[in-house]
Design a protein around this motif. Structure first.
Motif, mmCIF file in Angstrom:
data_model
loop_
_atom_site.group_PDB
_atom_site.id
_atom_site.type_symbol
_atom_site.label_atom_id
_atom_site.label_comp_id
_atom_site.label_asym_id
_atom_site.label_seq_id
_atom_site.Cartn_x
_atom_site.Cartn_y
_atom_site.Cartn_z
ATOM 1 N N ASN A 186 -24.397 -7.954 -31.432
ATOM 2 C CA ASN A 186 -24.807 -6.626 -30.974
ATOM 3 C C ASN A 186 -26.069 -6.171 -31.687
ATOM 4 O O ASN A 186 -26.904 -5.473 -31.102
ATOM 5 C CB ASN A 186 -23.682 -5.617 -31.187
ATOM 6 C CG ASN A 186 -22.653 -5.639 -30.083
ATOM 7 O OD1 ASN A 186 -22.769 -4.939 -29.086
ATOM 8 N ND2 ASN A 186 -21.625 -6.467 -30.252
ATOM 9 N N GLY A 187 -26.215 -6.558 -32.943
ATOM 10 C CA GLY A 187 -27.426 -6.197 -33.677
ATOM 11 C C GLY A 187 -28.676 -6.778 -33.046
ATOM 12 O O GLY A 187 -29.743 -6.153 -33.066
ATOM 13 N N VAL A 188 -28.555 -7.970 -32.446
ATOM 14 C CA VAL A 188 -29.716 -8.605 -31.817
ATOM 15 C C VAL A 188 -30.155 -7.818 -30.580
ATOM 16 O O VAL A 188 -31.347 -7.542 -30.402
ATOM 17 C CB VAL A 188 -29.398 -10.073 -31.447
ATOM 18 C CG1 VAL A 188 -30.588 -10.695 -30.728
ATOM 19 C CG2 VAL A 188 -29.071 -10.880 -32.697
ATOM 20 N N TRP A 189 -29.199 -7.442 -29.724
ATOM 21 C CA TRP A 189 -29.626 -6.700 -28.525
ATOM 22 C C TRP A 189 -30.135 -5.310 -28.887
ATOM 23 O O TRP A 189 -31.040 -4.793 -28.213
ATOM 24 C CB TRP A 189 -28.538 -6.651 -27.468
ATOM 25 C CG TRP A 189 -27.374 -5.702 -27.661
ATOM 26 C CD1 TRP A 189 -26.096 -6.042 -27.993
ATOM 27 C CD2 TRP A 189 -27.372 -4.264 -27.496
ATOM 28 N NE1 TRP A 189 -25.304 -4.916 -28.067
ATOM 29 C CE2 TRP A 189 -26.046 -3.813 -27.749
ATOM 30 C CE3 TRP A 189 -28.343 -3.329 -27.161
ATOM 31 C CZ2 TRP A 189 -25.686 -2.467 -27.692
ATOM 32 C CZ3 TRP A 189 -27.983 -1.982 -27.106
ATOM 33 C CH2 TRP A 189 -26.688 -1.559 -27.365
ATOM 34 N N VAL A 190 -29.571 -4.704 -29.922
ATOM 35 C CA VAL A 190 -30.071 -3.398 -30.366
ATOM 36 C C VAL A 190 -31.524 -3.518 -30.822
ATOM 37 O O VAL A 190 -32.376 -2.689 -30.465
ATOM 38 C CB VAL A 190 -29.191 -2.847 -31.508
ATOM 39 C CG1 VAL A 190 -29.874 -1.665 -32.196
ATOM 40 C CG2 VAL A 190 -27.840 -2.401 -30.966
ATOM 41 N N ALA A 191 -31.824 -4.563 -31.608
ATOM 42 C CA ALA A 191 -33.195 -4.757 -32.086
ATOM 43 C C ALA A 191 -34.145 -5.052 -30.933
ATOM 44 O O ALA A 191 -35.285 -4.568 -30.920
ATOM 45 C CB ALA A 191 -33.234 -5.893 -33.117
ATOM 46 N N LEU A 192 -33.695 -5.835 -29.957
ATOM 47 C CA LEU A 192 -34.545 -6.146 -28.811
ATOM 48 C C LEU A 192 -34.813 -4.913 -27.957
ATOM 49 O O LEU A 192 -35.965 -4.605 -27.630
ATOM 50 C CB LEU A 192 -33.889 -7.232 -27.954
ATOM 51 C CG LEU A 192 -33.884 -8.655 -28.508
ATOM 52 C CD1 LEU A 192 -33.023 -9.561 -27.630
ATOM 53 C CD2 LEU A 192 -35.295 -9.208 -28.613
#
Length: 296
Positions: A186-192
């Protein structure tokens, strides 16, 4: 430009290209892994104890607030301090993914303009750096667990008064491993998603920074949902916690680490948010991935 050459016909604006960028980003783990390590080394360069400052800072914060709020809330220190410590550790990871995620592409302006790499590499770099910081913070959890092991392994213990009896720490602690994996994904999609939006609208990081402070006080970190029953008024007060998406992400990892009751509805909420979040991130990458180097 002819009528046929509309922006929607741009071959770079496809879900296939967006997915290829993300897939290639995950494949280049040597690159984002090295960059993440360098971030930690650079932050604590010439420091005597280096990255252990991360651990020390967390230990001081958790101990100070744990002692204070356990007295204010009338909670037993042996169970409340581990509850608050793990809550802070997971919160720091979530906070970093949101706040640093908004700066993901802005902070990597030089590399984006000169290094031919997928944009997702920079989101993965951010999440990997936060993972390393969380690993240091988990040392505080290990120490707290060693001190209060007897309290946490007692079946039927409570965190605060009044409170629901908890089953106690057992082998279900291993559920924290897939829980962290879900947090990182989830952290990856938030950053993207937030990273793309923030490169276009530079006020977004300030807005999110202001709202995240409010989210901290509205999330059961230094207080427990059980305390809401003190005020009466029916079950609707539970919605204060249940309608907060951060609470569900927090609970899927905190519950197994301190022997709390693990409710699968938290996993259901997190799963739904994960799917929706990645779909939004793919849409953002599809439409604006090619513009990010110009916006930064």
């Amino acid at each position: 430009m002819t009528a046929a050459e509309t922006p929607l016909d741009n071959p770079s604006r496809t879900f296939g290209r967006a997915w290829e960028d993300i897939r290639n980003g995950f494949r280049q783990r040597d690159l984002w892994g090295h960059l993440g390590w360098q971030d930690i080394k650079q932050r604590y360069r010439r420091s005597v104890i280096g990255p252990l400052w991360i651990t020390l800072s967390m230990a001081v914060t958790a101990t100070g607030l744990g002692l204070l709020y356990s007295q204010l809330l009338g909670a037993p220190i042996g169970t409340f301090l581990p509850y608050l410590t793990v809550g802070f550790i997971v919160w720091q990871f979530i906070l970093g993914c949101v706040t640093e995620g908004t700066e993901t592409f802005i902070a990597n302006e030089g590399l984006i303009k000169h290094l031919p790499a997928p944009l997702s590499v920079y989101a993965l770099r951010t999440v990997w750096r936060l993972t390393l910081m969380m690993a240091h913070n988990l040392l505080v959890y290990v120490i707290v667990l060693a001190i209060f092991f007897g309290d946490l392994t007692t079946p039927g213990y409570i965190i605060s008064t009044p409170g629901q009896p908890q089953p106690g720490l057992d082998w279900s602690v291993l559920m924290a491993i897939p829980a962290f994996f879900v947090l990182a994904i989830n952290g990856v999609w938030v950053a993207l998603l937030f990273g793309v939006i923030s490169t276009r609208y530079r006020d977004i990081p300030q807005v999110i920074g202001a709202l995240i402070n409010l989210a901290f006080f509205g999330t059961p970190i230094v207080w427990t949902p059980d305390l809401l029953s003190r005020f009466g008024g029916g079950d609707w007060r539970v919605l204060i916690a249940e309608l907060n998406p951060i609470y569900h992400f927090l609970q899927i990892m905190r519950a197994p680490l301190i022997g709390n009751t693990q409710s699968w509805h938290h996993w259901a909420v997190v799963g739904g948010i994960t799917i929706i979040g990645w779909l939004l991130a793919l849409v953002a990458m599809r439409n604006y991935r090619a513009r990010v180097p110009y916006w930064v």
